[in-house]
Scaffold this motif. Sequence first.
Motif, mmCIF file in Angstrom:
data_model
loop_
_atom_site.group_PDB
_atom_site.id
_atom_site.type_symbol
_atom_site.label_atom_id
_atom_site.label_comp_id
_atom_site.label_asym_id
_atom_site.label_seq_id
_atom_site.Cartn_x
_atom_site.Cartn_y
_atom_site.Cartn_z
ATOM 1 N N TYR A 199 0.320 5.117 -5.649
ATOM 2 C CA TYR A 199 -0.218 6.148 -4.763
ATOM 3 C C TYR A 199 -1.443 5.630 -4.013
ATOM 4 C CZ TYR A 199 -2.608 10.247 -3.055
ATOM 5 O OH TYR A 199 -3.257 11.140 -2.241
ATOM 6 N N VAL A 200 -2.370 4.994 -4.719
ATOM 7 C CA VAL A 200 -3.577 4.488 -4.064
ATOM 8 C C VAL A 200 -3.213 3.388 -3.077
ATOM 9 C CG1 VAL A 200 -5.814 3.395 -4.440
ATOM 10 C CG2 VAL A 200 -4.997 5.130 -6.033
ATOM 11 N N ALA A 201 -2.236 2.546 -3.437
ATOM 12 C CA ALA A 201 -1.824 1.480 -2.525
ATOM 13 C C ALA A 201 -1.229 2.056 -1.245
ATOM 14 C CB ALA A 201 -0.811 0.567 -3.217
ATOM 15 N N ALA A 202 -0.394 3.097 -1.384
ATOM 16 C CA ALA A 202 0.184 3.731 -0.191
ATOM 17 C C ALA A 202 -0.908 4.395 0.643
ATOM 18 C CB ALA A 202 1.241 4.755 -0.603
ATOM 19 N N TRP A 203 -1.847 5.058 -0.008
ATOM 20 C CA TRP A 203 -2.950 5.693 0.711
ATOM 21 C C TRP A 203 -3.807 4.637 1.418
ATOM 22 C CZ3 TRP A 203 -8.243 5.181 0.135
ATOM 23 C CH2 TRP A 203 -9.023 6.124 0.822
ATOM 24 N N ALA A 204 -4.000 3.476 0.779
ATOM 25 C CA ALA A 204 -4.840 2.426 1.359
ATOM 26 C C ALA A 204 -4.200 1.791 2.582
ATOM 27 C CB ALA A 204 -5.138 1.355 0.312
ATOM 28 N N VAL A 242 -5.185 -6.169 -3.823
ATOM 29 C CA VAL A 242 -6.538 -5.658 -4.026
ATOM 30 C C VAL A 242 -6.532 -4.375 -4.857
ATOM 31 C CG1 VAL A 242 -8.545 -4.673 -2.855
ATOM 32 C CG2 VAL A 242 -7.461 -6.727 -1.939
ATOM 33 N N ILE A 243 -5.601 -3.478 -4.565
ATOM 34 C CA ILE A 243 -5.579 -2.171 -5.228
ATOM 35 C C ILE A 243 -5.098 -2.291 -6.664
ATOM 36 C CG2 ILE A 243 -4.509 0.115 -5.216
ATOM 37 C CD1 ILE A 243 -6.679 -0.327 -3.090
ATOM 38 N N GLY A 244 -4.080 -3.108 -6.892
ATOM 39 C CA GLY A 244 -3.537 -3.229 -8.234
ATOM 40 C C GLY A 244 -2.323 -2.338 -8.443
ATOM 41 N N ASP A 245 -2.044 -2.038 -9.681
ATOM 42 C CA ASP A 245 -0.798 -1.376 -10.065
ATOM 43 C C ASP A 245 -0.926 0.147 -9.972
ATOM 44 O OD1 ASP A 245 1.804 -1.218 -10.876
ATOM 45 O OD2 ASP A 245 1.356 -1.316 -13.020
ATOM 46 N N ASN A 246 -1.160 0.645 -8.764
ATOM 47 C CA ASN A 246 -1.229 2.089 -8.529
ATOM 48 C C ASN A 246 -0.548 2.379 -7.207
ATOM 49 O OD1 ASN A 246 -2.068 4.782 -7.802
ATOM 50 N ND2 ASN A 246 -3.713 4.606 -9.317
ATOM 51 N N ASP A 257 10.487 4.153 -7.019
ATOM 52 C CA ASP A 257 10.758 5.594 -7.119
ATOM 53 C C ASP A 257 10.262 6.361 -5.904
ATOM 54 O OD1 ASP A 257 11.922 5.151 -9.543
ATOM 55 O OD2 ASP A 257 10.190 5.788 -10.741
ATOM 56 N N GLN A 258 9.206 5.876 -5.259
ATOM 57 C CA GLN A 258 8.624 6.614 -4.142
ATOM 58 C C GLN A 258 9.304 6.312 -2.803
ATOM 59 O OE1 GLN A 258 6.618 8.721 -5.409
ATOM 60 N NE2 GLN A 258 6.637 7.623 -7.359
ATOM 61 N N VAL A 259 10.152 5.306 -2.774
ATOM 62 C CA VAL A 259 10.787 4.888 -1.534
ATOM 63 C C VAL A 259 12.022 5.746 -1.274
ATOM 64 C CG1 VAL A 259 11.859 2.941 -0.317
ATOM 65 C CG2 VAL A 259 9.929 2.549 -1.863
ATOM 66 N N ASP A 268 7.009 6.045 4.909
ATOM 67 C CA ASP A 268 6.914 4.617 5.210
ATOM 68 C C ASP A 268 5.768 3.940 4.465
ATOM 69 O OD1 ASP A 268 9.065 4.932 6.829
ATOM 70 O OD2 ASP A 268 8.095 4.221 8.668
ATOM 71 N N ALA A 269 4.672 4.655 4.234
ATOM 72 C CA ALA A 269 3.539 4.035 3.537
ATOM 73 C C ALA A 269 3.938 3.602 2.130
ATOM 74 C CB ALA A 269 2.359 5.001 3.475
ATOM 75 N N TYR A 270 4.820 4.373 1.468
ATOM 76 C CA TYR A 270 5.296 3.984 0.143
ATOM 77 C C TYR A 270 6.223 2.774 0.243
ATOM 78 C CZ TYR A 270 3.325 8.406 -1.398
ATOM 79 O OH TYR A 270 2.465 9.445 -1.673
ATOM 80 N N SER A 271 6.985 2.671 1.336
ATOM 81 C CA SER A 271 7.794 1.475 1.546
ATOM 82 C C SER A 271 6.910 0.252 1.759
ATOM 83 C CB SER A 271 8.721 1.667 2.754
ATOM 84 O OG SER A 271 9.677 2.676 2.507
ATOM 85 N N TYR A 272 5.822 0.429 2.535
ATOM 86 C CA TYR A 272 4.878 -0.676 2.724
ATOM 87 C C TYR A 272 4.338 -1.152 1.370
ATOM 88 C CZ TYR A 272 4.578 1.177 7.538
ATOM 89 O OH TYR A 272 4.854 1.638 8.805
ATOM 90 N N ALA A 273 3.958 -0.183 0.526
ATOM 91 C CA ALA A 273 3.398 -0.533 -0.777
ATOM 92 C C ALA A 273 4.428 -1.269 -1.639
ATOM 93 C CB ALA A 273 2.906 0.722 -1.484
ATOM 94 N N ALA A 274 5.677 -0.808 -1.598
ATOM 95 C CA ALA A 274 6.724 -1.455 -2.393
ATOM 96 C C ALA A 274 6.985 -2.876 -1.892
ATOM 97 C CB ALA A 274 8.006 -0.624 -2.342
#
Length: 539
Positions: A219-224, A213-217, A186-188, A155-161
């Motif tokens: 993995y970091v966006a999902a982790w954040a 805030v995180i930008g075009d990353n 791709d991560q969703v 779900d965190a990757y869905s949030y980021a997307a």
Amino acid sequence: MVAAGSSTTTRPDSPSGRRSRRARRTSRRRLPKPKWKRPDWQGLRTRWSRGVDLVHGALATWPVAEGVLGSFLLALGSLTPAFLPRASQGGDLFRWTGVGTVLMLIGTSLILHGWFRLRPGRHATTPDGRRPRYLPVLALWVAPLLTAPPMFSGDAYSYAAQGSLMNHGLDPYQLGPAAIPGPWADQVDPMWLTTPAPYGPLSVALQYLTVAVIGDNVYVAAWAMRVWAMIGVGLLAYCIPRIANRLGLDPARAMWIGVLNPIVLLHFVGGAHNDALMMGFVALGLLLAVRRQLFWAAIAIGLATAMKQPAALAALPVAVLALRPIGDEPGPARGWPEPRQLVAFAWTIGLTVATFILVSTSTGTGFGWLRAVNVPGVARTLSPTTMLGGGLELLFGFLDLDRAAELALGTVRSIGLAIAGAIIVWLALRVGSRKPMTFLVAGLFAFVLGGPSMHAWYLLWPGVLVGLLPYSEKVWRVAIWLTTFWVCYAVADAAFRNQAPLVAWLAIAVSAWLLLSDERQRLADRVRTRVPEPEAVEH
């Protein structure tokens, strides 16, 4: 005599003139500037030293150290294809998939066993003979998990997307992550690629803020996304013991069963679910309510509803507790709402709705979530209605009743929602005015069981509040059994995704053994003390 139309004057040397001059001089004087108060560095050092002592004392307790080791092994074992971004799979570092899955099993088993041994009434003590405080224990168990990738759910990757969709000027309530092909999509999970966001406006706004805030990353966006989940967990850890204390309950028990729970660690912290912040706002609203601050309590519930809509059920107990901030009475207690409770409830609902509308308009997301309320039902989960409907679907298909098979799942889900709604209405009318926390816990539980989708973190909606009910051994046993089952399910599911089915069966065996061991210990405690353990709190 003073002539008509003439004005009177005050002589400067008269007493009244002198008083007026002094008054004018006083009014022109500047108020003294407030003196700058130096920080109480000694007090801060004392509190810091006390906190360090609590952490050291907790670490010296074996069940606590057991959980810390388990969290570390779980974080290390999470570096497997089950949880890592798809672009990184297949690298040399991750050839030890089976080893990582075993570490995950050992870690969760240690956390579960340490949690059992820290149960209130057990004999886990620090070197100075005191019971470890649960707040430093929670911090110690959470810390290793903060370094891990999002676990047990994508779900965190869905949030980021979804945040990236807004960052590209697209509406996540109309489009799915497939609209931005590339690393974000791709991560969703493929199941959610074309579905719009089913979350509230505040949740989507926080997702957008994180990506901006995180930008075009990805993995970091999902982790954040874990930052918002940790704010929710922090609110729970702060509010739940204080609510329990206000309601005449044991704060330690409420903290152990609701916040230190392994499912909180695995899914709120590990999975970074936005449900954590939703329940954090609910707990904040309840705390403000028992402090008789109804205005701010209603706003907190409005923010919780703007994360996820089921939080709106908390409006009723907030209104009741603001008028009568005492705990639920043990045993049956039914009654119709009182007029003043209805007025407080109407006021609370009005503020909650106003807060929700304000968040929706200020974030620019509007009410698009209305078009996506059915999105969670896309997944086939362990929801009772989904399992029953799916079973009937298979049966009718086997009997060549194609039309019946096509309608089975949707019909059963609709019936389940109708039953859940009827239960919630009955609880609100007959139970909520006398036992507001029972209404909230039972209502959320009915909503989860009757809904089309059920996940472990959904059960935390009522689960984090169980400690705010009058103690019932049956309720606690059910909560402990469900905790053990969902810990086992999480590990087994990850093991199957890592193509390690033997570890999945081993997880079932280990979980069953830990649960049976805890049951034997509970019976031994009862025989030794000759009373139920822990005792019910009378209030």
